[in-house]
Design an enzyme around this catalytic site. Sequence first.
Site, PDB file in Angstrom:
ATOM      1  N   ARG A 148      13.557  71.212  45.140  1.00  0.00           N
ATOM      2  CA  ARG A 148      13.038  72.079  44.072  1.00  0.00           C
ATOM      3  C   ARG A 148      14.165  72.758  43.296  1.00  0.00           C
ATOM      4  O   ARG A 148      13.913  73.411  42.275  1.00  0.00           O
ATOM      5  CB  ARG A 148      12.122  73.177  44.645  1.00  0.00           C
ATOM      6  CG  ARG A 148      10.827  72.672  45.240  1.00  0.00           C
ATOM      7  CD  ARG A 148      10.029  73.815  45.866  1.00  0.00           C
ATOM      8  NE  ARG A 148       9.167  74.492  44.929  1.00  0.00           N
ATOM      9  CZ  ARG A 148       7.852  74.281  44.780  1.00  0.00           C
ATOM     10  NH1 ARG A 148       7.238  73.385  45.533  1.00  0.00           N
ATOM     11  NH2 ARG A 148       7.153  74.958  43.902  1.00  0.00           N
ATOM     12  N   TYR A 151      14.953  72.619  39.429  1.00  0.00           N
ATOM     13  CA  TYR A 151      14.089  73.446  38.580  1.00  0.00           C
ATOM     14  C   TYR A 151      14.413  74.932  38.785  1.00  0.00           C
ATOM     15  O   TYR A 151      14.696  75.652  37.826  1.00  0.00           O
ATOM     16  CB  TYR A 151      12.634  73.160  38.946  1.00  0.00           C
ATOM     17  CG  TYR A 151      11.601  73.877  38.097  1.00  0.00           C
ATOM     18  CD1 TYR A 151      11.352  73.492  36.784  1.00  0.00           C
ATOM     19  CD2 TYR A 151      10.856  74.932  38.623  1.00  0.00           C
ATOM     20  CE1 TYR A 151      10.384  74.139  36.016  1.00  0.00           C
ATOM     21  CE2 TYR A 151       9.891  75.576  37.866  1.00  0.00           C
ATOM     22  CZ  TYR A 151       9.654  75.179  36.566  1.00  0.00           C
ATOM     23  OH  TYR A 151       8.698  75.822  35.809  1.00  0.00           O
ATOM     24  N   GLU A 153      16.995  76.550  40.240  1.00  0.00           N
ATOM     25  CA  GLU A 153      18.346  76.999  39.880  1.00  0.00           C
ATOM     26  C   GLU A 153      18.616  76.783  38.389  1.00  0.00           C
ATOM     27  O   GLU A 153      19.345  77.556  37.765  1.00  0.00           O
ATOM     28  CB  GLU A 153      19.402  76.283  40.724  1.00  0.00           C
ATOM     29  CG  GLU A 153      19.319  76.596  42.212  1.00  0.00           C
ATOM     30  CD  GLU A 153      19.752  78.016  42.593  1.00  0.00           C
ATOM     31  OE1 GLU A 153      19.789  78.919  41.731  1.00  0.00           O
ATOM     32  OE2 GLU A 153      20.049  78.227  43.788  1.00  0.00           O
ATOM     33  N   GLY A 154      18.012  75.727  37.820  1.00  0.00           N
ATOM     34  CA  GLY A 154      18.148  75.515  36.366  1.00  0.00           C
ATOM     35  C   GLY A 154      17.578  76.703  35.609  1.00  0.00           C
ATOM     36  O   GLY A 154      18.182  77.222  34.667  1.00  0.00           O
ATOM     37  N   ASN A 180       1.949  80.524  38.261  1.00  0.00           N
ATOM     38  CA  ASN A 180       1.081  79.339  38.090  1.00  0.00           C
ATOM     39  C   ASN A 180      -0.021  79.557  37.050  1.00  0.00           C
ATOM     40  O   ASN A 180      -0.889  80.411  37.234  1.00  0.00           O
ATOM     41  CB  ASN A 180       0.417  78.969  39.415  1.00  0.00           C
ATOM     42  CG  ASN A 180       1.423  78.619  40.488  1.00  0.00           C
ATOM     43  OD1 ASN A 180       2.263  79.439  40.834  1.00  0.00           O
ATOM     44  ND2 ASN A 180       1.362  77.415  40.995  1.00  0.00           N
ATOM     45  N   VAL A 193      -1.687  71.728  41.532  1.00  0.00           N
ATOM     46  CA  VAL A 193      -2.826  71.784  42.449  1.00  0.00           C
ATOM     47  C   VAL A 193      -4.176  71.912  41.735  1.00  0.00           C
ATOM     48  O   VAL A 193      -5.154  71.264  42.131  1.00  0.00           O
ATOM     49  CB  VAL A 193      -2.611  72.895  43.504  1.00  0.00           C
ATOM     50  CG1 VAL A 193      -2.650  74.291  42.891  1.00  0.00           C
ATOM     51  CG2 VAL A 193      -3.602  72.767  44.624  1.00  0.00           C
TER      52      VAL A 193
HETATM   53  P1  NAD Z   1       4.573  70.702  30.387  1.00  0.00           P
HETATM   54  O1  NAD Z   1       5.299  69.707  31.226  1.00  0.00           O
HETATM   55  O2  NAD Z   1       3.179  70.404  29.993  1.00  0.00           O
HETATM   56  O3  NAD Z   1       5.390  71.028  29.048  1.00  0.00           O
HETATM   57  C1  NAD Z   1       6.777  70.914  28.937  1.00  0.00           C
HETATM   58  C2  NAD Z   1       7.088  70.274  27.599  1.00  0.00           C
HETATM   59  O4  NAD Z   1       8.517  70.201  27.443  1.00  0.00           O
HETATM   60  C3  NAD Z   1       6.558  68.845  27.489  1.00  0.00           C
HETATM   61  O5  NAD Z   1       5.899  68.672  26.259  1.00  0.00           O
HETATM   62  C4  NAD Z   1       7.803  67.985  27.593  1.00  0.00           C
HETATM   63  O6  NAD Z   1       7.672  66.736  26.944  1.00  0.00           O
HETATM   64  C5  NAD Z   1       8.843  68.886  26.947  1.00  0.00           C
HETATM   65  N1  NAD Z   1      10.223  68.589  27.366  1.00  0.00           N
HETATM   66  C6  NAD Z   1      10.692  68.380  28.631  1.00  0.00           C
HETATM   67  N2  NAD Z   1      12.016  68.134  28.596  1.00  0.00           N
HETATM   68  C7  NAD Z   1      12.397  68.224  27.286  1.00  0.00           C
HETATM   69  C8  NAD Z   1      13.628  68.063  26.607  1.00  0.00           C
HETATM   70  N3  NAD Z   1      14.767  67.780  27.276  1.00  0.00           N
HETATM   71  N4  NAD Z   1      13.650  68.194  25.253  1.00  0.00           N
HETATM   72  C9  NAD Z   1      12.507  68.473  24.571  1.00  0.00           C
HETATM   73  N5  NAD Z   1      11.310  68.616  25.164  1.00  0.00           N
HETATM   74  C10 NAD Z   1      11.251  68.501  26.504  1.00  0.00           C
HETATM   75  O7  NAD Z   1       4.658  72.096  31.191  1.00  0.00           O
HETATM   76  P2  NAD Z   1       4.006  73.514  30.851  1.00  0.00           P
HETATM   77  O8  NAD Z   1       3.151  73.878  31.994  1.00  0.00           O
HETATM   78  O9  NAD Z   1       3.464  73.533  29.478  1.00  0.00           O
HETATM   79  O10 NAD Z   1       5.307  74.448  30.932  1.00  0.00           O
HETATM   80  C11 NAD Z   1       5.954  74.926  29.768  1.00  0.00           C
HETATM   81  C12 NAD Z   1       7.099  75.858  30.175  1.00  0.00           C
HETATM   82  O11 NAD Z   1       6.584  76.950  30.944  1.00  0.00           O
HETATM   83  C13 NAD Z   1       8.159  75.178  31.032  1.00  0.00           C
HETATM   84  O12 NAD Z   1       9.431  75.656  30.645  1.00  0.00           O
HETATM   85  C14 NAD Z   1       7.837  75.638  32.425  1.00  0.00           C
HETATM   86  O13 NAD Z   1       8.982  75.682  33.244  1.00  0.00           O
HETATM   87  C15 NAD Z   1       7.280  77.033  32.174  1.00  0.00           C
HETATM   88  N6  NAD Z   1       6.379  77.442  33.257  1.00  0.00           N
HETATM   89  C16 NAD Z   1       5.107  76.928  33.340  1.00  0.00           C
HETATM   90  C17 NAD Z   1       4.292  77.312  34.391  1.00  0.00           C
HETATM   91  C18 NAD Z   1       2.870  76.817  34.531  1.00  0.00           C
HETATM   92  O14 NAD Z   1       2.212  77.152  35.516  1.00  0.00           O
HETATM   93  N7  NAD Z   1       2.321  76.059  33.609  1.00  0.00           N
HETATM   94  C19 NAD Z   1       4.774  78.192  35.380  1.00  0.00           C
HETATM   95  C20 NAD Z   1       6.078  78.665  35.264  1.00  0.00           C
HETATM   96  C21 NAD Z   1       6.870  78.292  34.200  1.00  0.00           C
HETATM   97  N1  UDP Z   2      -0.793  71.522  46.592  1.00  0.00           N
HETATM   98  C1  UDP Z   2      -1.803  70.993  47.391  1.00  0.00           C
HETATM   99  N2  UDP Z   2      -2.388  69.839  46.985  1.00  0.00           N
HETATM  100  C2  UDP Z   2      -2.070  69.190  45.841  1.00  0.00           C
HETATM  101  C3  UDP Z   2      -1.039  69.737  45.012  1.00  0.00           C
HETATM  102  C4  UDP Z   2      -0.427  70.902  45.431  1.00  0.00           C
HETATM  103  O1  UDP Z   2      -2.150  71.553  48.437  1.00  0.00           O
HETATM  104  O2  UDP Z   2      -2.678  68.137  45.542  1.00  0.00           O
HETATM  105  C5  UDP Z   2      -0.175  72.793  46.998  1.00  0.00           C
HETATM  106  C6  UDP Z   2       1.353  72.814  46.954  1.00  0.00           C
HETATM  107  O3  UDP Z   2       1.902  72.357  48.173  1.00  0.00           O
HETATM  108  C7  UDP Z   2       1.627  74.293  46.716  1.00  0.00           C
HETATM  109  C8  UDP Z   2       0.438  74.747  45.867  1.00  0.00           C
HETATM  110  O4  UDP Z   2      -0.569  73.763  46.041  1.00  0.00           O
HETATM  111  O5  UDP Z   2       1.620  75.001  47.923  1.00  0.00           O
HETATM  112  C9  UDP Z   2       0.766  74.863  44.366  1.00  0.00           C
HETATM  113  O6  UDP Z   2       1.378  73.651  43.977  1.00  0.00           O
HETATM  114  P1  UDP Z   2       1.734  73.334  42.448  1.00  0.00           P
HETATM  115  O7  UDP Z   2       2.443  72.023  42.435  1.00  0.00           O
HETATM  116  O8  UDP Z   2       0.502  73.471  41.621  1.00  0.00           O
HETATM  117  O9  UDP Z   2       2.696  74.518  42.008  1.00  0.00           O
HETATM  118  P2  UDP Z   2       3.969  75.246  42.689  1.00  0.00           P
HETATM  119  O10 UDP Z   2       4.193  74.737  44.068  1.00  0.00           O
HETATM  120  O11 UDP Z   2       5.101  74.924  41.783  1.00  0.00           O
HETATM  121  O12 UDP Z   2       3.583  76.673  42.710  1.00  0.00           O
END
Ligand code: NAD
Ligand code: UDP
Length: 319
Positions: A148, A151, A153-154, A180, A193
Site C-alpha cells: 500500500r 499510495y 507514501e506518495g 472512504n 468494498v
Molecule cells: P478514480 O480512480 O475514479 O479517479 C482518479 C482519476 O485520476 C481517474 O480518472 C484517472 O484516470 C485519473 N488519473 C490517474 N492517474 C493519472 C495521471 N497520471 N494523470 C492524469 N490523470 C490520472 O478515484 P476517485 O475515487 O475519484 O479518487 C479521486 C482522488 O481522491 C484521488 O486522488 C484519490 O486518491 C482521492 N481519494 C479518494 C477516496 C475515495 O474514497 N474515493 C478516498 C481518499 C482519497
Molecule cells: N474489503 C472486503 N471485501 C472486498 C473489498 C474490500 O472485505 O471485496 C475490505 C478491505 O479489506 C478493507 C475494507 O473492505 O478492509 C475497505 O476496502 P477498500 O478497498 O474499499 O478501501 P481501503 O482499504 O482503501 O479503505
Amino acid sequence: MTLGRDSRMRILVTGGAGFLGSFLCERLVEQGHDVICVDNFYTGSKRNIDGLLGKPNFELIRHDVTFPLYVEVDRIFNLACPASPIHYQRDPVQTTKTSVHGAINMLGLAKRVKARILQASTSEVYGDPEVHPQPESYLGKVNPIGPRSCYDEGKRCAETLFFDYHRQHGLEIKVVRIFNTYGPRMHPNDGRVVSNFIVQALRGEPLTIYGDGSQTRSFCYVDDLIDGFLRMMDSPPDFTGPVNLGNPGEFTMLELAEAVLHLTGSISKLEFHRLPPDDPRQRRPDISLAGSALGWAPRVDLEDGLLDTVGYFRSIFST
Ligand code: NAD
Ligand code: UDP
C-alpha cells in the site's frame, strides 16, 4: 446559475474523468465556471463526463500529470491518482510518480499562474492508526515498504510538497484528507468494498469478505464530499488544512455486507478471503475541524447513500 464576470473562474480539475472528479466538474460547470478537466483515463472514463462534453464551459484534455502542463487557470483541484487498492497496486511505480511528480507539476503550474490549489489527500496518510478516531494532528502509522506504500507514501510526500510550496513560495494551498467515499459512477470492477458488495449482491454472487470482516471503515456519500471540497476551496486564504472530510459513522465490513444484502434483497452468501497485507484495522474521521473551520458535516446516512448507489448499479446492469 449564472455567475457575474468577476466571480466566474477558470478551474482545472485533474483526474476529472474519475469517480469524484466527474461529480466535482459537474458542480463547477453548473455554477458557471470555465472548467478544464485533465485525465489520462487510467481509471476514469469519458462515460463519467458524457453529460459535460458538449457544454461551452467544459473542456477535456487527455494528459498525464507526471508531465508538465501549461494552461492559464485561477484554481486547481488536484485529484489525479488511482484510489482503489487493486488499481493503485497494478503499477505501483506509476502510482508514486502520479502523486509526487503530479504534485510537483501542478504546484509549479499554480506558482506560475498564482492559482489557489487543493490536494485530494487521503485517510491513508494515517496508515493503520493507533489513535481512534483520527484527528488531523495524528501523524500516522504507515509502512514505507509494503504493497500500500506507493499510495500512502506518495500521498504523504504530496502533502509535504504542498506545505513546502506554501512556506517557501507563499502558494495558497488547501489539503483535504478524504475518508472512504462511495456513490453512483463507481466502476463495477473498481475493487473497493462498497461497489464490490453491491455488484456481487445484484449478480447473486458471494460477497467477498477479506479477513474476518471485523475491520471498520467510515463511508461518506459522494455529494457530501463534493460539498466539503467546494467549502474548503472557498475558505479564507490562511486556512490550509489538512482537514478530514468523511462520515464519522463507523461500520464493520460484516455490517456493511448485511446492509447491502438487506437493501438489495439478495440471497448471496458471504465468502471469506485472506486479509490483504497492511489492511487498516479501523478507521473513523474526527471531523470537528471541518465543522468549525468550514461549517461542514455530512448529511446523507449510509442507508440512503447505499440505496442511491444500488439504484445506479441496477440501472447500468439493466441497459
Ligand atoms: P478514480 O480512480 O475514479 O479517479 C482518479 C482519476 O485520476 C481517474 O480518472 C484517472 O484516470 C485519473 N488519473 C490517474 N492517474 C493519472 C495521471 N497520471 N494523470 C492524469 N490523470 C490520472 O478515484 P476517485 O475515487 O475519484 O479518487 C479521486 C482522488 O481522491 C484521488 O486522488 C484519490 O486518491 C482521492 N481519494 C479518494 C477516496 C475515495 O474514497 N474515493 C478516498 C481518499 C482519497
Ligand atoms: N474489503 C472486503 N471485501 C472486498 C473489498 C474490500 O472485505 O471485496 C475490505 C478491505 O479489506 C478493507 C475494507 O473492505 O478492509 C475497505 O476496502 P477498500 O478497498 O474499499 O478501501 P481501503 O482499504 O482503501 O479503505
